[in-house]
Structure formats: C-alpha cells, structure tokens
Design a protein around this motif. Sequence first.
Motif, PDB file in Angstrom:
ATOM      1  N   ALA A 141     -25.218 -18.920  13.023  1.00 42.21           N
ATOM      2  CA  ALA A 141     -26.020 -20.271  13.346  1.00 42.21           C
ATOM      3  C   ALA A 141     -26.611 -20.339  14.599  1.00 42.21           C
ATOM      4  CB  ALA A 141     -25.065 -21.325  12.854  1.00 42.21           C
ATOM      5  N   ARG A 142     -27.512 -20.984  14.942  1.00 38.79           N
ATOM      6  CA  ARG A 142     -27.947 -21.111  16.207  1.00 38.79           C
ATOM      7  C   ARG A 142     -28.088 -22.621  16.446  1.00 38.79           C
ATOM      8  NH1 ARG A 142     -33.233 -18.076  18.481  1.00 38.79           N
ATOM      9  NH2 ARG A 142     -31.787 -16.897  19.631  1.00 38.79           N
ATOM     10  N   LEU A 143     -27.386 -22.953  17.615  1.00 43.05           N
ATOM     11  CA  LEU A 143     -27.714 -24.613  17.862  1.00 43.05           C
ATOM     12  C   LEU A 143     -28.764 -24.451  19.142  1.00 43.05           C
ATOM     13  CD1 LEU A 143     -24.107 -25.513  18.088  1.00 43.05           C
ATOM     14  CD2 LEU A 143     -25.558 -25.338  16.011  1.00 43.05           C
ATOM     15  N   ALA A 183     -26.734 -34.740  24.712  1.00 45.31           N
ATOM     16  CA  ALA A 183     -26.753 -33.839  23.603  1.00 45.31           C
ATOM     17  C   ALA A 183     -25.406 -33.513  23.250  1.00 45.31           C
ATOM     18  CB  ALA A 183     -27.588 -32.586  23.950  1.00 45.31           C
ATOM     19  N   LEU A 184     -24.971 -33.911  21.909  1.00 48.47           N
ATOM     20  CA  LEU A 184     -23.644 -33.712  21.653  1.00 48.47           C
ATOM     21  C   LEU A 184     -23.693 -33.749  19.995  1.00 48.47           C
ATOM     22  CD1 LEU A 184     -20.485 -34.160  22.246  1.00 48.47           C
ATOM     23  CD2 LEU A 184     -20.601 -36.187  21.234  1.00 48.47           C
ATOM     24  N   PRO A 214     -34.172 -37.255  28.413  1.00 48.23           N
ATOM     25  CA  PRO A 214     -33.235 -37.301  27.329  1.00 48.23           C
ATOM     26  C   PRO A 214     -33.154 -36.021  26.436  1.00 48.23           C
ATOM     27  CG  PRO A 214     -35.058 -38.562  26.601  1.00 48.23           C
ATOM     28  CD  PRO A 214     -35.278 -38.377  28.011  1.00 48.23           C
ATOM     29  N   TRP A 215     -31.876 -35.399  26.195  1.00 48.40           N
ATOM     30  CA  TRP A 215     -31.841 -33.981  25.106  1.00 48.40           C
ATOM     31  C   TRP A 215     -32.311 -34.545  23.820  1.00 48.40           C
ATOM     32  CZ3 TRP A 215     -31.451 -29.547  27.201  1.00 48.40           C
ATOM     33  CH2 TRP A 215     -30.738 -29.336  28.391  1.00 48.40           C
ATOM     34  N   THR A 216     -33.080 -33.590  23.109  1.00 52.42           N
ATOM     35  CA  THR A 216     -33.511 -34.039  21.861  1.00 52.42           C
ATOM     36  C   THR A 216     -32.109 -33.761  20.761  1.00 52.42           C
ATOM     37  OG1 THR A 216     -34.021 -31.503  21.476  1.00 52.42           O
ATOM     38  CG2 THR A 216     -35.790 -32.985  21.872  1.00 52.42           C
ATOM     39  N   PRO A 217     -31.934 -34.327  19.545  1.00 48.71           N
ATOM     40  CA  PRO A 217     -30.860 -34.092  18.971  1.00 48.71           C
ATOM     41  C   PRO A 217     -30.606 -32.700  18.592  1.00 48.71           C
ATOM     42  CG  PRO A 217     -32.110 -35.867  17.861  1.00 48.71           C
ATOM     43  CD  PRO A 217     -32.935 -35.193  19.115  1.00 48.71           C
ATOM     44  N   VAL A 218     -29.393 -32.117  18.780  1.00 48.35           N
ATOM     45  CA  VAL A 218     -29.045 -30.932  18.568  1.00 48.35           C
ATOM     46  C   VAL A 218     -29.470 -30.227  17.278  1.00 48.35           C
ATOM     47  CG1 VAL A 218     -27.108 -29.055  18.456  1.00 48.35           C
ATOM     48  CG2 VAL A 218     -27.147 -30.979  20.192  1.00 48.35           C
TER      49      VAL A 218
END
Length: 81
Positions: A48-50, A36-37, A11-15
């Motif tokens: 900003a950096r996502l 991740a969405l 699983p991707w971590t929350p953005v």
Amino acid sequence: MHSQPSNEDRPWTPVKATGTALKGADAGIVIMPGDALAAYTAVAPGTARLTSSRPLCATGPGKISCQGIQEWTVTVRVTRP
C-alpha cells in the motif's frame, strides 16, 4: 525573524491509501486543523502507498502566493495481516 507558516496556513490533504493491504481505522485521537494523520490496519498481504500533500506557501489574503507543493509518500508492505 522569519516564522514558518502553521499547518492551518498550509493544510495537509487527507491521507490517501492505495492498494488492498490496509483498511482505514479509527486513530482514537483528535488532530489539529491542517495536520495529516491516519490510522490503518493490515488486512491482506500486499503493498500500500500512503500519500499527502500541501501548498508550499501559505494561502489567503495578504499571503505570498506560489504554485509549489510539498508532499510525502510512505510505502507499506504487508506480509501477514
């Protein structure tokens, strides 16, 4: 035949967003577990950096274990909100 683990297995971590140029917004859709969405609205000039990351190998009983991480980064520059 080798199949890739699903996003549920890795699983991707929350953005995460850094900076003050973006504000979180409701994406309006349901995401699959492990995806991740994120949705943001530009609110101020700036940068900003996502980012998000996930294990390189699937985790859980009977799975091969490794310490690798897969990640992505997006840099957003807002000139006018």
